[in-house]
Design a protein around this motif. Structure first.
Motif, PDB file in Angstrom:
ATOM      1  N   PHE A 372       0.857  -1.180   0.000  1.00 23.08           N
ATOM      2  CA  PHE A 372       0.000   0.000   0.000  1.00 23.08           C
ATOM      3  C   PHE A 372       0.899   1.239   0.000  1.00 23.08           C
ATOM      4  CE2 PHE A 372      -2.456  -3.431   1.673  1.00 23.08           C
ATOM      5  CZ  PHE A 372      -3.786  -3.181   1.368  1.00 23.08           C
ATOM      6  N   ASN A 373       0.873   1.991  -1.094  1.00 14.69           N
ATOM      7  CA  ASN A 373       1.670   3.219  -1.215  1.00 14.69           C
ATOM      8  C   ASN A 373       0.743   4.419  -1.061  1.00 14.69           C
ATOM      9  OD1 ASN A 373       4.262   1.895  -2.069  1.00 14.69           O
ATOM     10  ND2 ASN A 373       2.995   1.254  -3.791  1.00 14.69           N
ATOM     11  N   PHE A 374       0.669   4.985   0.124  1.00 12.75           N
ATOM     12  CA  PHE A 374      -0.189   6.142   0.378  1.00 12.75           C
ATOM     13  C   PHE A 374       0.522   7.414  -0.068  1.00 12.75           C
ATOM     14  CE2 PHE A 374      -1.683   2.982   3.423  1.00 12.75           C
ATOM     15  CZ  PHE A 374      -3.064   3.073   3.285  1.00 12.75           C
ATOM     16  N   VAL A 375      -0.213   8.285  -0.760  1.00 12.75           N
ATOM     17  CA  VAL A 375       0.353   9.544  -1.259  1.00 12.75           C
ATOM     18  C   VAL A 375      -0.431  10.696  -0.656  1.00 12.75           C
ATOM     19  CG1 VAL A 375       0.867  10.942  -3.298  1.00 12.75           C
ATOM     20  CG2 VAL A 375       1.055   8.434  -3.409  1.00 12.75           C
ATOM     21  N   GLY A 376       0.287  11.602   0.035  1.00 13.84           N
ATOM     22  CA  GLY A 376      -0.349  12.755   0.665  1.00 13.84           C
ATOM     23  C   GLY A 376      -0.702  13.835  -0.332  1.00 13.84           C
ATOM     24  N   MET A 377      -1.391  14.857   0.161  1.00 13.98           N
ATOM     25  CA  MET A 377      -1.811  15.975  -0.698  1.00 13.98           C
ATOM     26  C   MET A 377      -0.617  16.742  -1.255  1.00 13.98           C
ATOM     27  SD  MET A 377      -5.017  15.759  -0.946  1.00 13.98           S
ATOM     28  CE  MET A 377      -6.549  15.247  -0.131  1.00 13.98           C
ATOM     29  N   ASP A 378       0.532  16.676  -0.556  1.00 13.67           N
ATOM     30  CA  ASP A 378       1.720  17.381  -1.023  1.00 13.67           C
ATOM     31  C   ASP A 378       2.679  16.474  -1.784  1.00 13.67           C
ATOM     32  OD1 ASP A 378       2.538  15.799   1.014  1.00 13.67           O
ATOM     33  OD2 ASP A 378       3.499  17.376   2.207  1.00 13.67           O
ATOM     34  N   GLY A 379       2.238  15.231  -2.085  1.00 17.60           N
ATOM     35  CA  GLY A 379       3.060  14.319  -2.870  1.00 17.60           C
ATOM     36  C   GLY A 379       3.944  13.392  -2.068  1.00 17.60           C
ATOM     37  N   GLN A 380       4.003  13.566  -0.753  1.00 11.02           N
ATOM     38  CA  GLN A 380       4.792  12.639   0.066  1.00 11.02           C
ATOM     39  C   GLN A 380       4.172  11.239   0.010  1.00 11.02           C
ATOM     40  OE1 GLN A 380       6.318  13.917   3.988  1.00 11.02           O
ATOM     41  NE2 GLN A 380       5.149  15.816   3.656  1.00 11.02           N
ATOM     42  N   MET A 381       5.023  10.223   0.148  1.00  8.51           N
ATOM     43  CA  MET A 381       4.523   8.849   0.057  1.00  8.51           C
ATOM     44  C   MET A 381       4.981   8.029   1.261  1.00  8.51           C
ATOM     45  SD  MET A 381       4.785   6.087  -3.085  1.00  8.51           S
ATOM     46  CE  MET A 381       6.527   5.717  -2.863  1.00  8.51           C
ATOM     47  N   ARG A 382       4.090   7.180   1.756  1.00  4.11           N
ATOM     48  CA  ARG A 382       4.412   6.230   2.808  1.00  4.11           C
ATOM     49  C   ARG A 382       3.928   4.853   2.362  1.00  4.11           C
ATOM     50  NH1 ARG A 382       2.558   9.902   8.078  1.00  4.11           N
ATOM     51  NH2 ARG A 382       4.173  11.496   7.786  1.00  4.11           N
ATOM     52  N   SER A 383       4.850   3.880   2.384  1.00  4.84           N
ATOM     53  CA  SER A 383       4.545   2.530   1.892  1.00  4.84           C
ATOM     54  C   SER A 383       4.490   1.539   3.041  1.00  4.84           C
ATOM     55  CB  SER A 383       5.601   2.088   0.876  1.00  4.84           C
ATOM     56  OG  SER A 383       5.595   2.926  -0.253  1.00  4.84           O
ATOM     57  N   ARG A 384       3.514   0.658   2.971  1.00  3.96           N
ATOM     58  CA  ARG A 384       3.369  -0.398   3.966  1.00  3.96           C
ATOM     59  C   ARG A 384       2.996  -1.693   3.248  1.00  3.96           C
ATOM     60  NH1 ARG A 384      -0.529   3.324   7.768  1.00  3.96           N
ATOM     61  NH2 ARG A 384       1.051   4.872   8.346  1.00  3.96           N
ATOM     62  N   THR A 385       3.519  -2.792   3.760  1.00  2.00           N
ATOM     63  CA  THR A 385       3.337  -4.080   3.090  1.00  2.00           C
ATOM     64  C   THR A 385       2.681  -5.090   4.023  1.00  2.00           C
ATOM     65  OG1 THR A 385       5.318  -3.677   1.751  1.00  2.00           O
ATOM     66  CG2 THR A 385       4.507  -5.944   1.862  1.00  2.00           C
ATOM     67  N   VAL A 386       1.761  -5.865   3.479  1.00  2.00           N
ATOM     68  CA  VAL A 386       1.168  -6.995   4.197  1.00  2.00           C
ATOM     69  C   VAL A 386       1.622  -8.262   3.470  1.00  2.00           C
ATOM     70  CG1 VAL A 386      -0.923  -8.072   5.092  1.00  2.00           C
ATOM     71  CG2 VAL A 386      -0.844  -5.599   4.731  1.00  2.00           C
ATOM     72  N   VAL A 387       2.181  -9.202   4.230  1.00  2.00           N
ATOM     73  CA  VAL A 387       2.734 -10.417   3.635  1.00  2.00           C
ATOM     74  C   VAL A 387       2.034 -11.637   4.199  1.00  2.00           C
ATOM     75  CG1 VAL A 387       4.808 -11.829   3.340  1.00  2.00           C
ATOM     76  CG2 VAL A 387       4.987  -9.334   3.318  1.00  2.00           C
ATOM     77  N   ARG A 388       1.691 -12.573   3.319  1.00  2.00           N
ATOM     78  CA  ARG A 388       1.192 -13.879   3.719  1.00  2.00           C
ATOM     79  C   ARG A 388       2.311 -14.887   3.454  1.00  2.00           C
ATOM     80  NH1 ARG A 388      -2.169 -11.151   5.747  1.00  2.00           N
ATOM     81  NH2 ARG A 388      -4.306 -10.846   5.034  1.00  2.00           N
ATOM     82  N   PRO A 389       2.796 -15.562   4.477  1.00  4.66           N
ATOM     83  CA  PRO A 389       3.898 -16.511   4.271  1.00  4.66           C
ATOM     84  C   PRO A 389       3.480 -17.675   3.379  1.00  4.66           C
ATOM     85  CG  PRO A 389       3.034 -16.674   6.503  1.00  4.66           C
ATOM     86  CD  PRO A 389       2.387 -15.484   5.884  1.00  4.66           C
ATOM     87  N   ALA A 390       4.471 -18.363   2.859  1.00  3.54           N
ATOM     88  CA  ALA A 390       4.207 -19.442   1.898  1.00  3.54           C
ATOM     89  C   ALA A 390       3.513 -20.643   2.531  1.00  3.54           C
ATOM     90  CB  ALA A 390       5.520 -19.885   1.248  1.00  3.54           C
TER      91      ALA A 390
END
Length: 435
Positions: A372-390
């Protein structure tokens, strides 16, 4: 003045003395090692899995078995209680099982080597009990697995000697301990199950093989009595959703053993097992599955080793669990393709707060992760990942809390997830029971 021959003999005598002293020291060390290990084990503390050689053929891992302090934070206790409350609202009782360490179950088998690591059996037991009491005070039904093992005549057979997993005997003790917390088991209308004991069975074990590399003599095999559990009458409801589900660690509970059978016997109902290396992964895999979504069970048993840190993933795994349990997500967000395996969701006009959760359902391509790459109103980005193991079943359903973003709001979120030529994944805002 000494002759050259005399000096040579003197040098040889000195060399012989040095060799004798060195050999004597080596033999003394070998003798000490032999006295400490009946299997001729050495340098176990430097092995791939650092361990100690206990008594009567039992081996213990330095971590986690010899850790005195395995405690939950107040925040984690509150989060587990929130999961329990959310399940209760949907008609499911959560039974939490804090799995004790091998050393807590078999303190008499540790031997003197445990003293090097300042292991205190009484302290470890006290902290285990304190965690159980705190969970219970928060409204969570908790099994006292440690005392159940210690009170059993089969406690010495609960764990394999050279492997961290529970034996069939240990799994049977655990099943009974869980059943003792329930007044209505066997469940009314259940099929009823009966268990019979068979011949011994030997399991493949990487843990045993790793230990063997540090030992001269052959170590005890990973052997346990075999058991079979069958329904007392024809089971014509094999396709029916289970009323009892267990989620827990494959590191302790081996799927090839008879734990589901033992639980079926004490509950009177067929029990489904959901296992993964991480207990949280096992729980999440089940809660995000279509099986749970369509038919929550009457009882969900969640077993967590006391050394597993449930706080490692922050609030996301807990928030994901609660959102999946409540299942009040509304498909009110528009999504469009923003590139290869990239979905863009506009959030600028959406009304949400940090108590809510974003959900993507991508059943058409149930991958192992979503970014999930969230982008703010000023263009800043914060990325978060959800992983399901094999090692878990994947539904393609992922949840991401809308916390820690910007006060000014979010322009959009780009979600990296496998896309197919069929319908786009569904993206929804989960407002929660209190949202």
């Amino acid at each position: 003045m000494k002759s050259a021959r005399t000096r040579k003999l003197g040098n040889l005598s000195a060399l012989a003395l040095v060799l004798a002293v060195a050999l004597g020291g080596f033999l003394g060390l070998a003798s000490d090692a032999g006295a400490q290990s009946r299997f001729g084990c050495s340098a176990l503390d430097a092995a791939h899995v650092p361990s100690i050689d206990g008594l009567d053929g039992y081996f213990f891992r330095i971590s986690p078995d010899l850790a005195n302090h395995n405690s939950m934070t107040d925040e984690v206790v509150a989060e587990v209680a929130a999961i329990s409350a959310a399940m209760s609202a949907r008609g499911t009782e959560l039974i939490f099982v804090p799995l004790a360490t091998k050393a807590q179950v078999l303190p008499a088998k540790l031997g003197p080597e445990a003293e090097k690591y300042v292991y205190d059996a009484d302290l470890a037991a006290t902290i285990y009990d304190a965690q159980r009491v705190r969970l219970s005070a928060a409204g969570v039904a908790v099994v006292d697995a440690r005392r159940a093992f210690l009170a059993s005549d089969d406690a010495h057979r609960a764990f394999f000697k050279t492997d961290p997993r529970l034996t069939n005997d240990g799994l049977r003790i655990l099943a009974k301990a869980i059943a003792d917390l329930r007044l209505d088991w066997p469940l009314a209308g259940g099929k009823g199950y009966v268990t019979t004991r068979g011949e011994p069975v030997v399991l493949d074990s990487i843990a045993h093989d790793v230990l063997q590399l540090s030992c001269l003599s052959e170590l005890p095999s990973v052997e346990t009595a075999d058991y079979k559990t069958v329904a007392q009458s024809a089971d014509d409801a094999l396709d029916a959703p289970p009323r009892v589900v267990f989620a827990g660690p494959s590191e302790i509970v081996d799927a090839s053993l008879n734990f589901d059978g033992f639980l079926s016997e004490v509950s009177g109902e067929r029990v489904d097992l959901w296992l993964a290396k991480s207990s949280f992964s096992a729980l999440t895999a089940y809660l995000t599955s279509e099986k749970y979504r369509q038919s929550p069970p009457e009882v969900l048993i969640w077993a967590v080793p006391v050394w597993e840190n449930l706080a490692l993933g922050g609030d996301q795994p807990f928030r994901e669990a609660v959102a999946a349990i409540e299942d009040v997500c509304v498909s009110d967000l528009d999504a469009e393709v923003a590139g290869p395996d990239r979905l863009r969701v506009a959030l600028g006009e959406a009304t949400f707060n940090d108590a809510q959760t974003l959900m993507i359902e991508n059943a058409g391509a149930a991958g192992g992760h979503a970014v999930f790459n969230f982008v703010g109103m000023d263009g800043q980005m914060r990325s978060r990942t959800v992983v399901r193991p094999a090692d878990v079943a994947r539904s393609g359903r992922f949840y991401m809390p809308l916390t820690g973003l910007w006060d000014a709001g979010v322009s959009h979120v780009d979600i990296e997830t496998p896309l197919t030529e069929s319908a786009l994944p569904v993206v929804a805002l989960c407002r929660g029971a209190a949202g």
